[in-house]
Design a protein around this motif. Structure first.
Motif, PDB file in Angstrom:
ATOM      1  N   GLN A   1      40.550  20.802  39.760  1.00  0.00           N
ATOM      2  CA  GLN A   1      40.872  21.501  41.005  1.00  0.00           C
ATOM      3  C   GLN A   1      39.626  21.887  41.797  1.00  0.00           C
ATOM      4  OE1 GLN A   1      43.295  24.971  40.432  1.00  0.00           O
ATOM      5  NE2 GLN A   1      43.524  25.379  42.618  1.00  0.00           N
ATOM      6  N   LYS A   2      38.563  22.336  41.121  1.00  0.00           N
ATOM      7  CA  LYS A   2      37.390  22.854  41.825  1.00  0.00           C
ATOM      8  C   LYS A   2      36.432  21.752  42.272  1.00  0.00           C
ATOM      9  CE  LYS A   2      37.223  27.646  40.612  1.00  0.00           C
ATOM     10  NZ  LYS A   2      36.302  28.788  40.557  1.00  0.00           N
ATOM     11  N   HIS A   3      36.676  20.518  41.843  1.00  0.00           N
ATOM     12  CA  HIS A   3      35.761  19.449  42.227  1.00  0.00           C
ATOM     13  C   HIS A   3      35.767  19.222  43.732  1.00  0.00           C
ATOM     14  CE1 HIS A   3      34.502  15.267  43.048  1.00  0.00           C
ATOM     15  NE2 HIS A   3      33.632  15.479  42.077  1.00  0.00           N
ATOM     16  N   ALA A   4      36.932  19.176  44.335  1.00  0.00           N
ATOM     17  CA  ALA A   4      37.031  18.903  45.771  1.00  0.00           C
ATOM     18  C   ALA A   4      36.291  19.956  46.587  1.00  0.00           C
ATOM     19  CB  ALA A   4      38.497  18.829  46.199  1.00  0.00           C
ATOM     20  N   ALA A   5      36.408  21.226  46.177  1.00  0.00           N
ATOM     21  CA  ALA A   5      35.720  22.294  46.910  1.00  0.00           C
ATOM     22  C   ALA A   5      34.209  22.147  46.771  1.00  0.00           C
ATOM     23  CB  ALA A   5      36.175  23.654  46.394  1.00  0.00           C
ATOM     24  N   GLY A   6      33.721  21.893  45.544  1.00  0.00           N
ATOM     25  CA  GLY A   6      32.287  21.787  45.327  1.00  0.00           C
ATOM     26  C   GLY A   6      31.687  20.573  46.006  1.00  0.00           C
ATOM     27  N   LYS A   7      32.338  19.410  45.873  1.00  0.00           N
ATOM     28  CA  LYS A   7      31.823  18.190  46.499  1.00  0.00           C
ATOM     29  C   LYS A   7      31.948  18.300  48.024  1.00  0.00           C
ATOM     30  CE  LYS A   7      30.518  13.711  46.301  1.00  0.00           C
ATOM     31  NZ  LYS A   7      31.326  12.667  45.651  1.00  0.00           N
ATOM     32  N   GLY A   8      33.047  18.862  48.497  1.00  0.00           N
ATOM     33  CA  GLY A   8      33.220  19.047  49.931  1.00  0.00           C
ATOM     34  C   GLY A   8      32.143  19.942  50.517  1.00  0.00           C
ATOM     35  N   PHE A   9      31.762  20.977  49.787  1.00  0.00           N
ATOM     36  CA  PHE A   9      30.687  21.876  50.214  1.00  0.00           C
ATOM     37  C   PHE A   9      29.378  21.107  50.344  1.00  0.00           C
ATOM     38  CE2 PHE A   9      27.472  25.087  48.512  1.00  0.00           C
ATOM     39  CZ  PHE A   9      27.226  25.664  49.754  1.00  0.00           C
ATOM     40  N   CYS A  10      29.070  20.261  49.355  1.00  0.00           N
ATOM     41  CA  CYS A  10      27.840  19.463  49.400  1.00  0.00           C
ATOM     42  C   CYS A  10      27.845  18.506  50.591  1.00  0.00           C
ATOM     43  CB  CYS A  10      27.683  18.667  48.101  1.00  0.00           C
ATOM     44  SG  CYS A  10      27.430  19.683  46.633  1.00  0.00           S
TER      45      CYS A  10
ATOM     46  N   ILE B   1      25.748  30.324  51.922  1.00  0.00           N
ATOM     47  CA  ILE B   1      26.668  31.059  51.041  1.00  0.00           C
ATOM     48  C   ILE B   1      27.932  31.426  51.806  1.00  0.00           C
ATOM     49  CG2 ILE B   1      26.981  33.201  49.737  1.00  0.00           C
ATOM     50  CD1 ILE B   1      23.972  33.067  49.057  1.00  0.00           C
ATOM     51  N   ARG B   2      27.758  31.829  53.073  1.00  0.00           N
ATOM     52  CA  ARG B   2      28.924  32.149  53.909  1.00  0.00           C
ATOM     53  C   ARG B   2      29.794  30.914  54.121  1.00  0.00           C
ATOM     54  NH1 ARG B   2      29.915  31.064  58.828  1.00  0.00           N
ATOM     55  NH2 ARG B   2      27.757  30.459  59.279  1.00  0.00           N
ATOM     56  N   ILE B   3      29.164  29.767  54.394  1.00  0.00           N
ATOM     57  CA  ILE B   3      29.915  28.521  54.574  1.00  0.00           C
ATOM     58  C   ILE B   3      30.694  28.181  53.311  1.00  0.00           C
ATOM     59  CG2 ILE B   3      29.667  26.017  54.875  1.00  0.00           C
ATOM     60  CD1 ILE B   3      27.200  26.655  56.652  1.00  0.00           C
ATOM     61  N   ALA B   4      30.073  28.355  52.155  1.00  0.00           N
ATOM     62  CA  ALA B   4      30.735  28.046  50.880  1.00  0.00           C
ATOM     63  C   ALA B   4      31.971  28.903  50.685  1.00  0.00           C
ATOM     64  CB  ALA B   4      29.761  28.256  49.725  1.00  0.00           C
ATOM     65  N   GLY B   5      31.876  30.172  51.061  1.00  0.00           N
ATOM     66  CA  GLY B   5      33.011  31.074  50.874  1.00  0.00           C
ATOM     67  C   GLY B   5      34.104  30.859  51.892  1.00  0.00           C
ATOM     68  N   GLU B   6      33.725  30.832  53.173  1.00  0.00           N
ATOM     69  CA  GLU B   6      34.724  30.737  54.237  1.00  0.00           C
ATOM     70  C   GLU B   6      35.339  29.346  54.328  1.00  0.00           C
ATOM     71  OE1 GLU B   6      32.825  31.954  57.824  1.00  0.00           O
ATOM     72  OE2 GLU B   6      32.521  34.037  57.165  1.00  0.00           O
ATOM     73  N   GLY B   7      34.548  28.313  54.084  1.00  0.00           N
ATOM     74  CA  GLY B   7      35.054  26.958  54.262  1.00  0.00           C
ATOM     75  C   GLY B   7      35.619  26.312  53.017  1.00  0.00           C
ATOM     76  N   PHE B   8      35.171  26.773  51.830  1.00  0.00           N
ATOM     77  CA  PHE B   8      35.559  26.060  50.618  1.00  0.00           C
ATOM     78  C   PHE B   8      36.027  26.971  49.485  1.00  0.00           C
ATOM     79  CE2 PHE B   8      32.586  23.569  53.074  1.00  0.00           C
ATOM     80  CZ  PHE B   8      33.249  22.348  53.152  1.00  0.00           C
ATOM     81  N   GLY B   9      36.118  28.259  49.738  1.00  0.00           N
ATOM     82  CA  GLY B   9      36.670  29.174  48.752  1.00  0.00           C
ATOM     83  C   GLY B   9      35.803  29.379  47.532  1.00  0.00           C
ATOM     84  N   LEU B  10      34.506  29.136  47.636  1.00  0.00           N
ATOM     85  CA  LEU B  10      33.602  29.331  46.505  1.00  0.00           C
ATOM     86  C   LEU B  10      33.069  30.762  46.508  1.00  0.00           C
ATOM     87  CD1 LEU B  10      31.479  26.043  46.697  1.00  0.00           C
ATOM     88  CD2 LEU B  10      33.465  26.497  45.249  1.00  0.00           C
ATOM     89  N   THR B  11      32.916  31.340  45.334  1.00  0.00           N
ATOM     90  CA  THR B  11      32.301  32.657  45.233  1.00  0.00           C
ATOM     91  C   THR B  11      30.806  32.531  45.501  1.00  0.00           C
ATOM     92  OG1 THR B  11      31.782  32.454  42.871  1.00  0.00           O
ATOM     93  CG2 THR B  11      33.978  33.301  43.463  1.00  0.00           C
TER      94      THR B  11
END
Length: 495
Positions: free
Chosen positions: A125-134, A263-273
């Protein structure tokens, strides 16, 4: 037998048993480990076994092995040809969970006690968020990437020029200036941070990443120290995070303070802490980008500096022709430099920065080589050694030779489908649904800019034949200097 046959897809190729064996417990893996690190070296290790088995697919053990300290299964199915290698990119066949460096996975304490995205399979589940962030970070940094790299490269080359002038030996090492260049430009481009904001990170950050990366990979690589000391002290156990904990915490704190935008982009755009964002940024920065460039670019520089075939003159003519009239060096102009790009891709073919690719079989399937098919069982680990796979004589003419214009023209562009350095073919595109390097295109373009900057700037550029040092830098002559100044004025970020 009927149940066994039904679990495999039909293949038009003759089906054979995978040759090779793992040997007796402890002794078999230990013998293969000594061959791999000591008696043969990785390339001879795979080449010798492929020749002995008369097969480009075979069973063997692959380091690391910790028989008395930690459970790691060294048994793999080795793959050393282009055709079978493609199975490693087919995520319907293989799983990529926790197999970045084989069955061995460094402790998650190196990454904040969490699994970062590169260790995840796309099904998680978390792969899409992490790769999308990159991918998003790279997209946002495209313009900045060009200017920051060229600015850092200018600093690097100026330092090397100074060191060469002051040297009594007639040579100047380039690895440390290169790593400083890489660290500064990657921090600014990827994390939107300036290392100079922290004197310690600015001066020593690249060394902190070197140590952090080295401790994770020491059990899997040879560093060429006196044997058997290397086997006893470097390959027999995994090193603890405690040895680099202080340095990593400094890098983490630096990002926590300076990288607020990403860090803000990661949280607001991809739901990462915040913690997930920082640890993933540091891994991408340290392992993927800084580590990969630190392995790849020295080989590119020495290939250029040791060439005696006239390649530099051909590259110089192409680069200066494209940049004539004051055009800026950048992503757009290097796309027009076909020989420069082919040279970079040929170095990637012969010496990929990551030479092993792994995948664990999701299910029973048939692995197709050029002329033979093999049965692979669910759970078996495939290990692709791409240094040999991309020297496949059934795909590449004169595969062991460096051919700078190999990828030039229509025929050359077709060969890009067999260039696998990025965990996928060069013709592929990284997405959240695959494991291809997010910065694949940026890596090639950046390397092209480095080559172009060197041949634009110097009429002659020479490297030592046996060390990572430069022995000659002949600045562009007067007629070309005027052109170079015009190019400089038009460069992104110039003042």
């Amino acid at each position: 037998m009927a149940m066994m046959a039904s679990s495999f897809a039909a293949s038009a190729l003759p089906l054979k048993t995978i040759p090779g064996s793992y040997g007796p417990p402890v002794i078999g893996p230990l013998k293969d480990r000594l061959d791999y690190f000591w008696f043969q070296g990785p390339e001879t290790f795979f080449r010798h076994r492929a020749t002995n088995h008369k097969s480009t697919v075979f069973r063997t053990n692959i380091p690391p092995t910790f028989p008395f300290f930690r459970r790691v299964d060294p048994r793999v199915i080795a793959v050393v040809d282009c055709a079978a290698f493609r199975a490693l990119f087919d995520l319907t066949l293989v799983e990529k969970k926790d197999v970045l460096v084989g069955d061995f996975m460094p402790s998650t304490s190196f990454t904040g006690d969490m699994r970062v995205v590169v260790y995840m399979d796309p099904s998680e589940q978390k792969h899409a968020a992490g790769k999308g962030f990159c991918l998003d970070l790279l997209k946002r940094s495209a313009g900045l990437w060009e200017s920051e790299f060229l600015s850092s490269a200018d600093v690097m080359l100026t330092v090397i020029e100074r060191d060469l002038t002051a040297s009594s030996s007639g040579s100047a090492g380039f690895l440390q200036p290169l790593q400083k260049c890489l660290f500064a430009f990657l921090c600014k481009s990827i994390a939107r941070t300036d290392p100079a904001a922290s004197p310690e990170v600015g001066e020593c950050g690249f060394l902190m990443l070197d140590k952090w990366l080295s401790l994770q990979l020491l059990p899997t690589v040879s560093i060429g120290v006196l044997q058997p000391l290397e086997e006893i002290f470097l390959h027999s156990f995994a090193y603890p995070f405690a040895l680099v904990k202080g340095d990593y915490q400094k890098l983490y704190s630096f990002m926590d303070k300076e990288a607020q935008e990403v860090i803000r982009i990661a949280g607001e755009g991809f739901g990462l802490t915040k913690e997930e964002a920082i640890h993933n940024i540091l891994f991408v920065l340290g392992f993927n980008a800084f580590g990969g460039f630190s392995v790849f670019l020295p080989g590119l520089i020495t290939t250029l500096g040791r060439d005696k075939t006239g390649l530099q003159d051909r590259l110089r003519a192409e680069v200066r022709g494209v940049l004539a009239g004051g055009r800026a060096l950048g992503f757009e102009t290097v796309r027009e430099m076909e020989l420069v790009r082919s040279t970079v891709q040929e170095v990637l073919r012969l010496n990929p920065p990551v030479y092993l690719q792994f995948g664990r079989a999701r299910r029973d399937f048939v692995l197709n080589s050029h002329e033979t098919a093999y049965q692979v069982m669910k759970g078996e680990l495939l290990c692709g050694y791409q240094t040999l796979a991309m020297r496949d004589p059934m795909v590449f003419d004169d595969p062991e030779a460096f051919v700078a214009d190999r990828f030039v023209g229509e025929k050359g562009r077709r060969l890009l489908d067999y260039l696998y350095w990025s965990n996928g073919p060069e013709t592929g595109q990284p997405t959240t649904a695959n494991k291809q390097c997010a910065a694949k295109d940026y890596v090639v373009a950046t390397a092209c800019m480095l080559v172009a900057e060197i041949v634009r700037r110097y009429d002659d550029f020479r490297c030592d034949d046996s060390a990572l040092s430069i022995t000659k830098l002949e600045k562009a002559k007067e007629g070309t200097e005027a052109q170079a100044a015009s190019v400089e004025a038009g460069r992104p970020g110039s003042r």
